[in-house]
Design an enzyme around this catalytic site. Structure first.
Site, short mmCIF file in Angstrom:
data_model
loop_
_atom_site.label_atom_id
_atom_site.label_comp_id
_atom_site.label_asym_id
_atom_site.label_seq_id
_atom_site.Cartn_x
_atom_site.Cartn_y
_atom_site.Cartn_z
N SER A 183 0.40 -1.22 0.32
CA SER A 183 0.26 0.07 0.26
C SER A 183 0.60 1.13 -0.32
O SER A 183 0.95 2.73 -0.74
CB SER A 183 -1.00 0.35 0.89
OG SER A 183 -0.40 -0.62 2.14
N HIS A 211 -4.88 -3.44 -2.56
CA HIS A 211 -4.85 -2.11 -3.92
C HIS A 211 -4.59 -3.02 -4.92
O HIS A 211 -4.69 -2.15 -6.03
CB HIS A 211 -3.77 -1.77 -3.58
CG HIS A 211 -3.62 -0.52 -2.01
ND1 HIS A 211 -4.36 -0.12 -1.82
CD2 HIS A 211 -3.58 -1.27 -0.75
CE1 HIS A 211 -4.08 0.68 -0.41
NE2 HIS A 211 -3.97 -0.22 0.32
N LYS A 242 -11.84 0.64 -1.66
CA LYS A 242 -10.90 1.06 -2.08
C LYS A 242 -11.58 1.05 -3.97
O LYS A 242 -12.64 1.84 -4.29
CB LYS A 242 -9.59 0.64 -2.11
CG LYS A 242 -9.06 0.55 -0.81
CD LYS A 242 -8.25 0.08 -0.49
CE LYS A 242 -7.19 0.34 0.81
NZ LYS A 242 -8.46 -0.22 1.84
#
Length: 390
Positions: A183, A211, A242
């Protein structure tokens, strides 16, 4: 208490120590969202700080799905999933998540941190061993600590170091844990090699693709799909706040493994379920991720612009990342904070990331790219970085 004695609970002293080390964090109160633009204290800011990689957090289809679901389901699940918190919306979401990532079954959690913090102790305990990449996210680290297993930290992305440790391990069971996309660096784990080691040494591989989900792989199916991984030794976890633009997380794997995790993961069993409204909104998100491939194409364009930029300040270093996480490493906390403030004064929000989130001496600006950014937005940022570094 004697006058000359000090309490062990001197919070003021602890806070002053954080200030002295330039490590105190502050919160900004956001008043409005509009894609990559946020309003803070009446001021419009162009933000490179969020993880809304596909720009879905305000997508009309998701907003409409949330409205309709709130009308049908209300806004609370009322109980844990194993009592009465698991709705038809949750059931359909799990089925669709499994299909999306190409694995037999999925289990949905209300948030990502407690998912990993609960999954690791469900899989490993006393007498077992957990092998953790040196740059794993805090939720995997905390999960390993909670497991009470032996924890071995292997060098970042170092397959040979991990192999040596697995070879020497005499533990009853072995669990390898890794971020897929790290990250703060944007670097990508060698997932194929890690799965090969899991199969060779009778281990399980737990991958946190917070991610990568929605961004990497065919149709955004994630890092494991990008590598073509399919194995009963693979457990694939990803967050949904996300790139998916909503909230929650899931773990996917074989039917028996997921059933076992549902029975054993304390952060699933003893927590109130996410509202069905969230589940329905996530179902809409999966459809948009599949249908609007231009969002991943925009991200690739923006990443290419950053990687192709030739005029970084001499004392700054651009990390090696082909993902929407682009780190600019300055070194000292002071340098990172000063750069953040100068960009902030120009209407650009790029966060300074400092220890303990990153190793000592590697404070950085973390550029987080989104399909909500236009190329001109990124050019504006790059020009500003050149000015403050000149």
């Amino acid at each position: 208490m004697p006058e000359d004695s000090r309490s062990a609970w001197d919070f003021g002293a602890e806070l002053r120590a954080l200030d002295a080390a330039q490590l105190r964090r502050t919160r900004r109160v956001v008043e409005a969202y509009d894609g990559a633009r946020l309003r803070i204290d009446g001021r419009d800011m162009l933000a490179f700080c969020g993880n809304d990689y596909l720009g879905l957090a305000q997508h009309p289809a998701l907003v409409q799905a949330a409205r309709e679901a709130a009308g049908r389901w209300g806004v609370g699940a009322t109980a844990s999933p194993l009592v009465c918190g698991h709705s038809r919306a949750h059931e359909e979401l799990e089925r669709e998540l499994a299909a999306f990532v190409g694995l037999p079954r999925a289990l949905y959690f209300y948030a990502g941190f407690p998912a990993n913090a609960g999954l690791v102790p469900a899989l490993a305990g006393r007498g077992d061993a957990v092998f953790s990449d040196a740059l794993n996210h805090a939720c995997l680290i905390d999960g390993a600590r909670l497991s009470r297993a032996e924890v071995q930290v292997y060098a970042h992305r170092d397959v040979e170091d991990l192999a040596r440790r697995l070879q020497a391990c005499t533990a009853r069971r072995r669990l390898i844990t890794t971020d897929a996309v790290f990250s703060m660096d944007g670097s990508v784990a060698p997932l194929r090699e890690l799965l090969e080691l899991a199969e060779r040494f009778d281990a399980l591989l737990l991958v946190d693709d917070a991610h990568g989900f929605g961004v990497l792989g065919p149709g955004g199916a994630g890092s494991a799909a990008a590598c073509g991984l399919r194995s009963p030794r693979l457990l694939y976890m990803a967050t949904l706040g996300k790139a998916a633009g909503v909230a929650g997380a899931f773990v996917a794997g074989s039917d028996e493994a997921v059933e076992f995790l549902m029975q054993r993961t304390r952060s699933y069993i003893f927590a109130t379920a996410a509202p069905a409204m969230i589940a329905e909104t996530l179902r809409a998100s999966l459809r948009v991720i599949a249908d609007e491939s231009w969002r991943r194409e925009r991200l690739r364009e923006l990443v290419g612009m950053v990687r192709g930029h030739a005029h970084w300040p001499a004392s700054w270093r651009l990390g090696d990342s082909g993902t929407p996480v682009q780190p600019l490493i300055l070194g000292s906390n002071q340098a990172a904070l000063e750069a953040m403030r100068e960009l902030w004064d120009q209407g650009l929000w790029v966060p300074a990331i400092r220890p303990p989130t990153v190793p000592e001496g590697s404070a950085r600006l973390r550029l987080s790219l989104s399909a909500a950014h236009e190329p001109e937005d990124l050019r504006r940022l790059l020009r500003a970085v050149e000015r403050i570094g000149g």
